[in-house]
Design a protein around this motif. Structure first.
Motif, PDB file in Angstrom:
ATOM      1  N   UNK A 114     -71.866  10.674 -77.240  1.00 47.53           N
ATOM      2  CA  UNK A 114     -73.202  11.256 -77.081  1.00 47.53           C
ATOM      3  C   UNK A 114     -73.196  12.167 -75.861  1.00 47.53           C
ATOM      4  N   UNK A 115     -74.105  13.121 -75.834  1.00 46.80           N
ATOM      5  CA  UNK A 115     -74.300  13.983 -74.667  1.00 46.80           C
ATOM      6  C   UNK A 115     -75.453  13.426 -73.844  1.00 46.80           C
ATOM      7  N   UNK A 116     -75.240  13.319 -72.548  1.00 42.87           N
ATOM      8  CA  UNK A 116     -76.284  12.838 -71.648  1.00 42.87           C
ATOM      9  C   UNK A 116     -76.243  13.661 -70.368  1.00 42.87           C
ATOM     10  N   UNK A 117     -77.288  14.460 -70.145  1.00 41.30           N
ATOM     11  CA  UNK A 117     -77.368  15.321 -68.962  1.00 41.30           C
ATOM     12  C   UNK A 117     -76.148  16.229 -68.831  1.00 41.30           C
ATOM     13  N   UNK A 141     -76.638   0.480 -74.680  1.00 40.01           N
ATOM     14  CA  UNK A 141     -75.227   0.433 -75.029  1.00 40.01           C
ATOM     15  C   UNK A 141     -74.424   1.625 -74.547  1.00 40.01           C
ATOM     16  N   UNK A 142     -75.027   2.516 -73.748  1.00 37.14           N
ATOM     17  CA  UNK A 142     -74.334   3.693 -73.239  1.00 37.14           C
ATOM     18  C   UNK A 142     -73.500   3.297 -72.021  1.00 37.14           C
ATOM     19  N   UNK A 143     -72.213   3.623 -72.061  1.00 39.29           N
ATOM     20  CA  UNK A 143     -71.324   3.321 -70.937  1.00 39.29           C
ATOM     21  C   UNK A 143     -71.722   4.217 -69.767  1.00 39.29           C
ATOM     22  N   UNK A 144     -72.039   3.625 -68.641  1.00 41.39           N
ATOM     23  CA  UNK A 144     -72.553   4.357 -67.483  1.00 41.39           C
ATOM     24  C   UNK A 144     -71.474   4.667 -66.445  1.00 41.39           C
ATOM     25  N   UNK A 145     -70.301   5.039 -66.902  1.00 42.16           N
ATOM     26  CA  UNK A 145     -69.200   5.438 -66.021  1.00 42.16           C
ATOM     27  C   UNK A 145     -68.576   6.712 -66.573  1.00 42.16           C
ATOM     28  N   UNK A 146     -68.078   7.546 -65.678  1.00 42.65           N
ATOM     29  CA  UNK A 146     -67.381   8.755 -66.104  1.00 42.65           C
ATOM     30  C   UNK A 146     -66.007   8.362 -66.645  1.00 42.65           C
ATOM     31  N   UNK A 148     -70.798  11.028 -72.852  1.00 45.34           N
ATOM     32  CA  UNK A 148     -70.800   9.589 -72.638  1.00 45.34           C
ATOM     33  C   UNK A 148     -70.538   8.925 -73.985  1.00 45.34           C
ATOM     34  N   UNK A 149     -70.383   7.620 -73.952  1.00 46.75           N
ATOM     35  CA  UNK A 149     -70.089   6.874 -75.170  1.00 46.75           C
ATOM     36  C   UNK A 149     -71.001   5.664 -75.281  1.00 46.75           C
ATOM     37  N   UNK A 150     -71.467   5.412 -76.503  1.00 51.52           N
ATOM     38  CA  UNK A 150     -72.189   4.183 -76.799  1.00 51.52           C
ATOM     39  C   UNK A 150     -71.150   3.185 -77.281  1.00 51.52           C
ATOM     40  N   UNK A 151     -71.129   2.021 -76.671  1.00 57.65           N
ATOM     41  CA  UNK A 151     -70.230   0.949 -77.087  1.00 57.65           C
ATOM     42  C   UNK A 151     -70.939   0.164 -78.180  1.00 57.65           C
ATOM     43  N   UNK A 186     -79.932  -1.060 -82.737  1.00 57.63           N
ATOM     44  CA  UNK A 186     -79.695   0.091 -81.857  1.00 57.63           C
ATOM     45  C   UNK A 186     -78.568   0.993 -82.350  1.00 57.63           C
ATOM     46  N   UNK A 187     -77.712   0.503 -83.215  1.00 59.90           N
ATOM     47  CA  UNK A 187     -76.556   1.291 -83.660  1.00 59.90           C
ATOM     48  C   UNK A 187     -76.750   1.897 -85.034  1.00 59.90           C
ATOM     49  N   UNK A 188     -77.962   1.913 -85.533  1.00 63.59           N
ATOM     50  CA  UNK A 188     -78.205   2.477 -86.854  1.00 63.59           C
ATOM     51  C   UNK A 188     -78.399   3.980 -86.828  1.00 63.59           C
ATOM     52  N   UNK A 189     -78.118   4.626 -85.701  1.00 67.57           N
ATOM     53  CA  UNK A 189     -78.271   6.083 -85.544  1.00 67.57           C
ATOM     54  C   UNK A 189     -77.325   6.821 -86.455  1.00 67.57           C
TER      55      UNK A 189
END
Length: 92
Positions: free
Chosen positions: A71-74, A33-38, A78-81, A89-92
């Protein structure tokens, strides 16, 4: 696949820019669910400015909406949709 929850949320709770942001995100997420665009790529794809997109994401990330989870990624933000992910997956 658009979950029924996503469909109802988009039709009743968002502005046109927020709607575009959600649909664009839905098309560019990975399996988690992580958006893979800047932010720049997202803004261009949606047809808005990076500043306006940031404000939209900020609004949709607040306690009232909780559509996106930052969220931080590298070293990159980034954002989880959340609406596109199964509940497990969204119970974090």
């Amino acid at each position: 696949m658009i979950y029924e929850e996503t469909y109802h949320y988009l039709l009743s709770n968002v502005s046109s820019t927020e709607f575009d942001t959600c649909l664009y995100s839905l098309l560019h997420i990975d399996w988690e669910g992580v958006v893979q665009r800047s932010l720049q790529q997202m803004a261009q794809g949606i047809g808005t400015t990076k500043k306006d997109l940031y404000q939209t994401l900020k609004k949709l990330s607040n306690k009232q909406h909780k559509v996106f989870i930052p969220v931080e990624s590298n070293g990159e933000k980034k954002y989880i949709f959340k609406l596109a992910c199964p509940p497990i997956l969204t119970s974090k």
